[in-house]
Scaffold this motif. Structure first.
Motif, mmCIF file in Angstrom:
data_model
loop_
_atom_site.group_PDB
_atom_site.id
_atom_site.type_symbol
_atom_site.label_atom_id
_atom_site.label_comp_id
_atom_site.label_asym_id
_atom_site.label_seq_id
_atom_site.Cartn_x
_atom_site.Cartn_y
_atom_site.Cartn_z
ATOM 1 N N GLN A 1 0.822 -1.224 0.000
ATOM 2 C CA GLN A 1 0.000 0.000 0.000
ATOM 3 C C GLN A 1 0.854 1.272 0.000
ATOM 4 O OE1 GLN A 1 -2.621 -0.252 3.409
ATOM 5 N NE2 GLN A 1 -3.058 -2.419 3.035
ATOM 6 N N LEU A 2 2.163 1.119 0.183
ATOM 7 C CA LEU A 2 3.032 2.286 0.295
ATOM 8 C C LEU A 2 3.428 2.835 -1.072
ATOM 9 C CD1 LEU A 2 5.529 1.331 3.160
ATOM 10 C CD2 LEU A 2 3.441 2.692 3.308
ATOM 11 N N ASN A 3 3.649 4.132 -1.109
ATOM 12 C CA ASN A 3 4.171 4.795 -2.302
ATOM 13 C C ASN A 3 5.222 5.805 -1.838
ATOM 14 O OD1 ASN A 3 4.515 5.595 -4.973
ATOM 15 N ND2 ASN A 3 2.840 7.096 -4.865
ATOM 16 N N PRO A 4 6.403 5.317 -1.429
ATOM 17 C CA PRO A 4 7.405 6.205 -0.828
ATOM 18 C C PRO A 4 7.985 7.201 -1.828
ATOM 19 C CG PRO A 4 8.330 4.028 -1.195
ATOM 20 C CD PRO A 4 6.872 3.916 -1.494
ATOM 21 N N VAL A 5 8.494 8.298 -1.311
ATOM 22 C CA VAL A 5 9.128 9.327 -2.129
ATOM 23 C C VAL A 5 10.370 8.737 -2.796
ATOM 24 C CG1 VAL A 5 10.293 11.563 -2.076
ATOM 25 C CG2 VAL A 5 8.281 11.156 -0.629
ATOM 26 N N LYS A 6 10.543 9.060 -4.065
ATOM 27 C CA LYS A 6 11.671 8.540 -4.827
ATOM 28 C C LYS A 6 13.000 8.935 -4.185
ATOM 29 C CE LYS A 6 9.306 6.669 -8.209
ATOM 30 N NZ LYS A 6 9.284 5.206 -8.407
ATOM 31 N N ARG A 7 13.915 7.958 -4.147
ATOM 32 C CA ARG A 7 15.273 8.147 -3.643
ATOM 33 C C ARG A 7 15.312 8.522 -2.156
ATOM 34 N NH1 ARG A 7 15.329 9.879 -8.806
ATOM 35 N NH2 ARG A 7 14.795 12.013 -8.237
ATOM 36 N N SER A 8 14.235 8.282 -1.442
ATOM 37 C CA SER A 8 14.216 8.531 -0.001
ATOM 38 C C SER A 8 14.735 7.296 0.744
ATOM 39 C CB SER A 8 12.796 8.846 0.479
ATOM 40 O OG SER A 8 11.958 7.706 0.306
ATOM 41 N N LYS A 9 15.067 7.469 2.018
ATOM 42 C CA LYS A 9 15.517 6.332 2.830
ATOM 43 C C LYS A 9 14.396 5.304 2.982
ATOM 44 C CE LYS A 9 19.089 8.715 5.500
ATOM 45 N NZ LYS A 9 19.553 9.107 6.849
ATOM 46 N N LEU A 10 13.172 5.785 3.050
ATOM 47 C CA LEU A 10 12.049 4.854 3.150
ATOM 48 C C LEU A 10 11.942 4.013 1.890
ATOM 49 C CD1 LEU A 10 9.550 3.756 4.598
ATOM 50 C CD2 LEU A 10 8.230 5.612 3.548
ATOM 51 N N GLU A 11 12.131 4.632 0.728
ATOM 52 C CA GLU A 11 12.072 3.863 -0.517
ATOM 53 C C GLU A 11 13.135 2.765 -0.522
ATOM 54 O OE1 GLU A 11 11.759 4.810 -5.249
ATOM 55 O OE2 GLU A 11 13.594 5.412 -4.207
ATOM 56 N N LYS A 12 14.333 3.087 -0.022
ATOM 57 C CA LYS A 12 15.396 2.077 0.044
ATOM 58 C C LYS A 12 14.983 0.909 0.926
ATOM 59 C CE LYS A 12 19.254 5.273 -0.763
ATOM 60 N NZ LYS A 12 20.485 5.881 -0.182
ATOM 61 N N ALA A 13 14.343 1.211 2.056
ATOM 62 C CA ALA A 13 13.901 0.152 2.969
ATOM 63 C C ALA A 13 12.825 -0.714 2.323
ATOM 64 C CB ALA A 13 13.382 0.775 4.263
ATOM 65 N N VAL A 14 11.889 -0.054 1.639
ATOM 66 C CA VAL A 14 10.786 -0.778 1.001
ATOM 67 C C VAL A 14 11.303 -1.648 -0.141
ATOM 68 C CG1 VAL A 14 8.679 -0.512 -0.365
ATOM 69 C CG2 VAL A 14 9.039 0.902 1.677
ATOM 70 N N ILE A 15 12.190 -1.091 -0.963
ATOM 71 C CA ILE A 15 12.747 -1.848 -2.085
ATOM 72 C C ILE A 15 13.526 -3.065 -1.563
ATOM 73 C CG2 ILE A 15 14.491 -1.781 -3.919
ATOM 74 C CD1 ILE A 15 13.609 1.077 -4.500
ATOM 75 N N TYR A 16 14.318 -2.864 -0.498
ATOM 76 C CA TYR A 16 15.081 -3.980 0.068
ATOM 77 C C TYR A 16 14.133 -5.092 0.519
ATOM 78 C CZ TYR A 16 18.539 -6.490 2.881
ATOM 79 O OH TYR A 16 19.361 -7.461 3.398
ATOM 80 N N ALA A 17 13.080 -4.716 1.240
ATOM 81 C CA ALA A 17 12.133 -5.721 1.744
ATOM 82 C C ALA A 17 11.438 -6.454 0.601
ATOM 83 C CB ALA A 17 11.105 -5.052 2.649
ATOM 84 N N LYS A 18 11.060 -5.726 -0.446
ATOM 85 C CA LYS A 18 10.361 -6.357 -1.571
ATOM 86 C C LYS A 18 11.302 -7.231 -2.397
ATOM 87 C CE LYS A 18 6.579 -3.053 -2.260
ATOM 88 N NZ LYS A 18 5.931 -2.100 -3.201
ATOM 89 N N ASN A 19 12.523 -6.748 -2.624
ATOM 90 C CA ASN A 19 13.473 -7.509 -3.436
ATOM 91 C C ASN A 19 13.863 -8.827 -2.780
ATOM 92 O OD1 ASN A 19 13.486 -5.584 -5.421
ATOM 93 N ND2 ASN A 19 15.460 -4.691 -4.860
ATOM 94 N N HIS A 20 13.822 -8.868 -1.460
ATOM 95 C CA HIS A 20 14.255 -10.065 -0.729
ATOM 96 C C HIS A 20 13.082 -10.741 -0.019
ATOM 97 C CE1 HIS A 20 18.400 -8.964 -1.564
ATOM 98 N NE2 HIS A 20 18.142 -7.750 -1.137
ATOM 99 N N LYS A 21 11.906 -10.577 -0.592
ATOM 100 C CA LYS A 21 10.694 -11.130 0.031
ATOM 101 C C LYS A 21 10.814 -12.623 0.303
ATOM 102 C CE LYS A 21 5.668 -11.422 -0.618
ATOM 103 N NZ LYS A 21 4.520 -11.023 -1.488
ATOM 104 N N LYS A 22 11.367 -13.366 -0.631
ATOM 105 C CA LYS A 22 11.475 -14.820 -0.464
ATOM 106 C C LYS A 22 12.628 -15.184 0.468
ATOM 107 C CE LYS A 22 11.777 -19.128 -3.111
ATOM 108 N NZ LYS A 22 12.867 -19.738 -2.327
ATOM 109 N N THR A 23 13.809 -14.609 0.223
ATOM 110 C CA THR A 23 14.984 -15.019 1.004
ATOM 111 C C THR A 23 14.905 -14.561 2.455
ATOM 112 O OG1 THR A 23 16.149 -13.053 0.180
ATOM 113 C CG2 THR A 23 16.539 -15.138 -0.978
ATOM 114 N N LEU A 24 14.208 -13.457 2.736
ATOM 115 C CA LEU A 24 14.047 -13.020 4.125
ATOM 116 C C LEU A 24 13.283 -14.046 4.947
ATOM 117 C CD1 LEU A 24 13.247 -9.203 3.756
ATOM 118 C CD2 LEU A 24 15.096 -10.184 5.126
#
Length: 311
Positions: free
Chosen positions: A175-198
Protein backbone atom coordinates in the motif's frame (compact mmCIF):
# COMPACT_ATOMS: atom_id res chain seq x y z
CA UNK A 1 26.39 -21.47 7.39
CA UNK A 2 26.79 -17.73 7.86
CA UNK A 3 28.87 -15.47 5.62
CA UNK A 4 29.89 -11.83 5.61
CA UNK A 5 32.73 -9.63 4.36
CA UNK A 6 34.47 -6.45 5.45
CA UNK A 7 37.09 -4.19 3.94
CA UNK A 8 40.84 -4.14 4.50
CA UNK A 9 43.88 -2.49 2.93
CA UNK A 10 47.06 -4.18 1.64
CA UNK A 11 49.92 -1.87 0.73
CA UNK A 12 51.90 -4.22 -1.50
CA UNK A 13 49.45 -6.20 -3.57
CA UNK A 14 50.29 -7.12 -7.12
CA UNK A 15 48.32 -5.15 -9.67
CA UNK A 16 46.68 -2.85 -7.11
CA UNK A 17 47.46 0.59 -5.74
CA UNK A 18 48.34 0.83 -2.04
CA UNK A 19 45.20 2.82 -1.23
CA UNK A 20 42.82 0.36 -2.96
CA UNK A 21 40.31 -1.75 -1.04
CA UNK A 22 40.60 -5.50 -0.45
CA UNK A 23 38.33 -7.78 1.58
CA UNK A 24 38.35 -10.13 4.53
CA UNK A 25 35.59 -12.69 4.11
CA UNK A 26 34.11 -14.48 7.12
CA UNK A 27 32.41 -17.88 7.13
CA UNK A 28 31.07 -19.74 10.15
CA UNK A 29 29.04 -22.77 10.96
CA UNK A 30 25.41 -22.37 11.95
CA UNK A 31 23.31 -23.64 14.83
CA UNK A 32 23.66 -27.33 13.93
CA UNK A 33 24.76 -28.76 17.30
CA UNK A 34 28.29 -29.41 16.06
CA UNK A 35 31.43 -27.57 17.26
CA UNK A 36 31.39 -23.94 16.06
CA UNK A 37 33.98 -23.06 13.42
CA UNK A 38 34.84 -19.50 12.31
CA UNK A 39 37.04 -19.03 9.26
CA UNK A 40 38.46 -15.81 7.82
CA UNK A 41 39.57 -15.70 4.20
CA UNK A 42 41.53 -12.83 2.67
CA UNK A 43 40.77 -11.96 -0.95
CA UNK A 44 41.69 -9.09 -3.27
CA UNK A 45 38.06 -8.18 -4.00
CA UNK A 46 34.38 -8.56 -3.22
CA UNK A 47 33.27 -10.44 -6.34
CA UNK A 48 30.88 -13.32 -5.76
CA UNK A 49 33.44 -15.73 -7.26
CA UNK A 50 35.41 -15.63 -4.01
CA UNK A 51 32.48 -16.95 -1.97
CA UNK A 52 31.72 -19.43 -4.74
CA UNK A 53 35.27 -20.80 -4.66
CA UNK A 54 35.52 -20.96 -0.88
CA UNK A 55 32.16 -22.73 -0.48
CA UNK A 56 32.63 -25.17 -3.36
CA UNK A 57 31.19 -28.50 -2.27
CA UNK A 58 28.98 -27.02 0.46
CA UNK A 59 25.27 -27.79 0.16
CA UNK A 60 22.74 -26.25 2.51
CA UNK A 61 21.43 -22.94 3.81
CA UNK A 62 23.65 -19.88 3.54
CA UNK A 63 22.75 -16.96 5.80
CA UNK A 64 24.01 -13.61 4.45
CA UNK A 65 23.01 -10.03 3.78
CA UNK A 66 21.38 -8.93 0.56
CA UNK A 67 24.65 -8.64 -1.38
CA UNK A 68 24.08 -10.07 -4.86
CA UNK A 69 27.52 -11.70 -4.99
CA UNK A 70 26.26 -14.60 -2.89
CA UNK A 71 23.93 -15.56 -5.74
CA UNK A 72 27.00 -17.05 -7.44
CA UNK A 73 27.36 -19.73 -4.76
CA UNK A 74 26.11 -23.04 -6.13
CA UNK A 75 23.67 -25.45 -4.51
CA UNK A 76 22.68 -23.29 -1.55
CA UNK A 77 19.45 -21.79 -0.28
CA UNK A 78 20.14 -18.14 0.50
CA UNK A 79 18.69 -16.81 3.76
CA UNK A 80 18.64 -13.03 3.85
CA UNK A 81 19.21 -11.15 7.11
CA UNK A 82 16.21 -9.34 8.58
CA UNK A 83 18.52 -7.10 10.60
CA UNK A 84 19.54 -5.25 7.42
CA UNK A 85 15.88 -4.61 6.60
CA UNK A 86 15.31 -3.65 10.22
CA UNK A 87 18.07 -1.01 10.20
CA UNK A 88 16.89 0.52 6.91
CA UNK A 89 13.46 1.28 8.37
CA UNK A 90 15.09 2.62 11.55
CA UNK A 91 17.38 4.93 9.56
CA UNK A 92 14.37 6.23 7.61
CA UNK A 93 12.86 7.64 10.82
CA UNK A 94 13.74 11.30 11.57
CA UNK A 95 16.46 11.61 14.21
CA UNK A 96 14.27 13.24 16.87
CA UNK A 97 11.57 10.56 16.65
CA UNK A 98 14.22 7.83 16.43
CA UNK A 99 15.49 8.66 19.94
CA UNK A 100 12.19 7.49 21.43
CA UNK A 101 12.20 4.14 19.61
CA UNK A 102 13.87 0.85 20.40
CA UNK A 103 15.92 -1.07 17.85
CA UNK A 104 15.64 -4.63 19.15
CA UNK A 105 18.69 -6.89 19.21
CA UNK A 106 17.97 -10.60 19.18
CA UNK A 107 21.24 -11.31 21.02
CA UNK A 108 20.66 -8.84 23.85
CA UNK A 109 20.25 -10.28 27.34
CA UNK A 110 18.01 -7.37 28.30
CA UNK A 111 14.42 -8.30 29.04
CA UNK A 112 12.12 -6.34 26.73
CA UNK A 113 8.33 -6.09 26.75
CA UNK A 114 6.60 -7.54 23.73
CA UNK A 115 6.24 -4.83 21.05
CA UNK A 116 2.70 -4.37 19.79
CA UNK A 117 1.87 -4.07 16.13
CA UNK A 118 -0.06 -0.87 15.34
CA UNK A 119 -3.77 -1.24 14.83
CA UNK A 120 -5.25 -0.06 11.54
CA UNK A 121 -6.69 3.06 13.15
CA UNK A 122 -3.28 3.89 14.69
CA UNK A 123 -1.25 3.65 11.47
CA UNK A 124 -2.34 7.07 10.09
CA UNK A 125 -0.78 8.70 13.17
CA UNK A 126 2.61 7.06 12.54
CA UNK A 127 5.12 7.67 9.80
CA UNK A 128 5.57 4.59 7.54
CA UNK A 129 9.13 3.87 8.69
CA UNK A 130 7.87 3.51 12.28
CA UNK A 131 5.31 0.95 11.13
CA UNK A 132 7.98 -1.04 9.28
CA UNK A 133 10.19 -0.94 12.36
CA UNK A 134 7.32 -2.21 14.50
CA UNK A 135 6.87 -5.27 12.27
CA UNK A 136 10.61 -6.05 12.39
CA UNK A 137 10.73 -5.57 16.17
CA UNK A 138 7.82 -7.97 16.56
CA UNK A 139 9.60 -10.67 14.55
CA UNK A 140 12.84 -10.21 16.51
CA UNK A 141 10.96 -10.41 19.80
CA UNK A 142 9.27 -13.68 18.81
CA UNK A 143 12.57 -15.18 17.64
CA UNK A 144 14.17 -14.33 20.97
CA UNK A 145 11.41 -16.20 22.82
CA UNK A 146 12.09 -19.36 20.80
CA UNK A 147 15.89 -19.26 21.07
CA UNK A 148 16.19 -22.10 23.61
CA UNK A 149 13.77 -24.48 21.92
CA UNK A 150 14.82 -27.50 19.87
CA UNK A 151 15.06 -26.91 16.10
CA UNK A 152 11.81 -28.81 15.54
CA UNK A 153 9.98 -26.82 18.20
CA UNK A 154 11.41 -23.55 16.91
CA UNK A 155 10.23 -24.25 13.39
CA UNK A 156 6.71 -25.09 14.57
CA UNK A 157 6.46 -21.98 16.75
CA UNK A 158 7.84 -19.73 13.99
CA UNK A 159 5.38 -21.05 11.43
CA UNK A 160 2.54 -20.58 13.89
CA UNK A 161 3.33 -17.06 15.14
CA UNK A 162 5.67 -15.36 12.64
CA UNK A 163 4.08 -16.23 9.29
CA UNK A 164 1.00 -14.07 10.06
CA UNK A 165 3.31 -11.15 10.93
CA UNK A 166 5.17 -11.52 7.63
CA UNK A 167 1.92 -11.68 5.66
CA UNK A 168 0.59 -8.57 7.37
CA UNK A 169 3.94 -6.79 6.82
CA UNK A 170 3.98 -7.41 3.07
CA UNK A 171 0.29 -6.56 2.70
CA UNK A 172 1.07 -3.21 4.33
CA UNK A 173 4.15 -2.68 2.10
CA UNK A 174 2.04 -3.03 -1.05
CA UNK A 175 0.00 0.00 0.00
CA UNK A 176 3.03 2.29 0.30
CA UNK A 177 4.17 4.79 -2.30
CA UNK A 178 7.40 6.21 -0.83
CA UNK A 179 9.13 9.33 -2.13
CA UNK A 180 11.67 8.54 -4.83
CA UNK A 181 15.27 8.15 -3.64
CA UNK A 182 14.22 8.53 0.00
CA UNK A 183 15.52 6.33 2.83
CA UNK A 184 12.05 4.85 3.15
CA UNK A 185 12.07 3.86 -0.52
CA UNK A 186 15.40 2.08 0.04
CA UNK A 187 13.90 0.15 2.97
CA UNK A 188 10.79 -0.78 1.00
CA UNK A 189 12.75 -1.85 -2.08
CA UNK A 190 15.08 -3.98 0.07
CA UNK A 191 12.13 -5.72 1.74
CA UNK A 192 10.36 -6.36 -1.57
CA UNK A 193 13.47 -7.51 -3.44
CA UNK A 194 14.25 -10.06 -0.73
CA UNK A 195 10.69 -11.13 0.03
CA UNK A 196 11.48 -14.82 -0.46
CA UNK A 197 14.98 -15.02 1.00
CA UNK A 198 14.05 -13.02 4.12
CA UNK A 199 11.59 -15.79 5.01
CA UNK A 200 13.70 -18.79 4.03
CA UNK A 201 14.79 -19.22 7.67
CA UNK A 202 11.29 -20.58 8.32
CA UNK A 203 12.21 -23.77 6.42
CA UNK A 204 14.61 -25.03 9.09
CA UNK A 205 14.51 -24.56 12.86
CA UNK A 206 18.31 -24.44 13.03
CA UNK A 207 18.38 -21.32 10.89
CA UNK A 208 18.36 -17.80 12.33
CA UNK A 209 16.39 -14.73 11.36
CA UNK A 210 19.49 -12.52 11.23
CA UNK A 211 23.12 -12.77 10.21
CA UNK A 212 24.40 -11.14 13.40
CA UNK A 213 26.63 -14.14 14.13
CA UNK A 214 28.79 -13.32 11.08
CA UNK A 215 28.55 -9.56 11.58
CA UNK A 216 29.95 -9.88 15.11
CA UNK A 217 33.01 -11.67 13.69
CA UNK A 218 33.42 -8.98 11.04
CA UNK A 219 33.32 -6.44 13.87
CA UNK A 220 36.10 -8.30 15.70
CA UNK A 221 38.32 -7.83 12.67
CA UNK A 222 37.23 -4.20 12.23
CA UNK A 223 38.22 -3.40 15.84
CA UNK A 224 41.69 -4.80 15.19
CA UNK A 225 41.89 -2.91 11.90
CA UNK A 226 41.45 0.38 13.75
CA UNK A 227 44.72 -0.36 15.54
CA UNK A 228 46.90 -1.90 12.80
CA UNK A 229 45.31 0.16 9.96
CA UNK A 230 46.59 -2.01 7.07
CA UNK A 231 48.47 -5.14 6.03
CA UNK A 232 51.85 -4.62 4.38
CA UNK A 233 51.57 -7.69 2.12
CA UNK A 234 49.12 -10.35 1.01
CA UNK A 235 51.11 -12.83 3.10
CA UNK A 236 50.43 -10.65 6.14
CA UNK A 237 46.71 -10.46 5.34
CA UNK A 238 46.54 -14.24 4.93
CA UNK A 239 48.41 -14.74 8.22
CA UNK A 240 45.91 -12.43 9.93
CA UNK A 241 43.06 -14.51 8.49
CA UNK A 242 44.60 -17.63 10.04
CA UNK A 243 45.08 -15.99 13.43
CA UNK A 244 41.57 -14.54 13.51
CA UNK A 245 40.18 -17.97 12.57
CA UNK A 246 42.03 -19.63 15.46
CA UNK A 247 41.17 -16.97 18.03
CA UNK A 248 37.49 -16.54 17.13
CA UNK A 249 36.89 -20.30 17.04
CA UNK A 250 38.55 -20.60 20.47
CA UNK A 251 36.30 -17.82 21.77
CA UNK A 252 33.25 -19.59 20.36
CA UNK A 253 34.23 -22.66 22.41
CA UNK A 254 34.59 -20.50 25.54
CA UNK A 255 38.30 -21.24 25.82
CA UNK A 256 40.90 -19.04 27.47
CA UNK A 257 42.45 -17.76 24.24
CA UNK A 258 45.91 -17.11 25.70
CA UNK A 259 46.06 -20.62 27.14
CA UNK A 260 44.88 -22.10 23.87
CA UNK A 261 47.50 -20.29 21.78
CA UNK A 262 50.18 -21.17 24.35
CA UNK A 263 49.20 -24.85 24.21
CA UNK A 264 49.08 -24.97 20.39
CA UNK A 265 52.49 -23.30 20.06
CA UNK A 266 53.90 -25.60 22.72
CA UNK A 267 52.88 -28.82 20.96
CA UNK A 268 52.80 -28.00 17.25
CA UNK A 269 56.58 -28.31 16.63
CA UNK A 270 56.44 -31.99 17.67
CA UNK A 271 53.12 -32.91 16.10
CA UNK A 272 52.72 -30.70 13.00
CA UNK A 273 53.14 -33.73 10.70
CA UNK A 274 50.95 -36.07 12.75
CA UNK A 275 47.21 -35.83 11.98
CA UNK A 276 46.30 -37.51 15.26
CA UNK A 277 48.28 -34.88 17.16
CA UNK A 278 46.66 -32.02 15.26
CA UNK A 279 43.23 -33.48 16.06
CA UNK A 280 44.09 -33.24 19.77
CA UNK A 281 44.94 -29.55 19.36
CA UNK A 282 41.65 -28.53 17.75
CA UNK A 283 39.58 -26.27 20.02
CA UNK A 284 36.83 -28.82 20.61
CA UNK A 285 39.05 -31.76 21.63
CA UNK A 286 38.77 -33.11 25.18
CA UNK A 287 42.49 -32.45 25.69
CA UNK A 288 42.07 -28.75 24.86
CA UNK A 289 38.84 -28.38 26.83
CA UNK A 290 40.59 -29.82 29.89
CA UNK A 291 43.66 -27.60 29.59
CA UNK A 292 42.25 -24.34 28.23
CA UNK A 293 38.95 -23.90 30.05
CA UNK A 294 40.59 -23.16 33.41
CA UNK A 295 43.78 -21.72 34.87
CA UNK A 296 46.89 -23.91 34.62
CA UNK A 297 50.46 -23.56 35.90
CA UNK A 298 52.44 -22.48 32.84
CA UNK A 299 55.73 -22.76 34.72
CA UNK A 300 55.35 -26.55 34.63
CA UNK A 301 54.53 -26.60 30.91
CA UNK A 302 57.55 -25.41 28.96
CA UNK A 303 59.21 -26.25 25.65
CA UNK A 304 61.79 -28.28 27.60
CA UNK A 305 59.25 -30.14 29.70
CA UNK A 306 55.61 -30.86 28.95
CA UNK A 307 53.53 -34.00 28.99
CA UNK A 308 53.09 -35.68 25.58
CA UNK A 309 49.82 -35.48 23.72
CA UNK A 310 47.56 -38.50 24.40
CA UNK A 311 47.76 -39.93 20.85
Amino acid sequence: MHADETTCQVLREEGKAAESISYMWIYLSGNDGLPPIILYDYQAGRAGKYAQQFLEGFHGMLQCDGYQGYNKVDNVLLVCCLDHCHRKFYEAIPAERRKKLKLLDINSEEEIKEPLLPKKEEIPGMIPAEVGLAYCNKLFFLEKQFRDLTPEERKDRCLETEVPVWESFYAWLEQLNPVKRSKLEKAVIYAKNHKKTLRNYLQDGRCEISNNAAERRAKSYAIGRKAFLFHTSTAGAEASAVMYSIVETAKAKNLNVFQYLYTVLLYMPDYKNEPAGIEKLLPWSDFIKERCSRLIDFENQTSEYHEPLPV
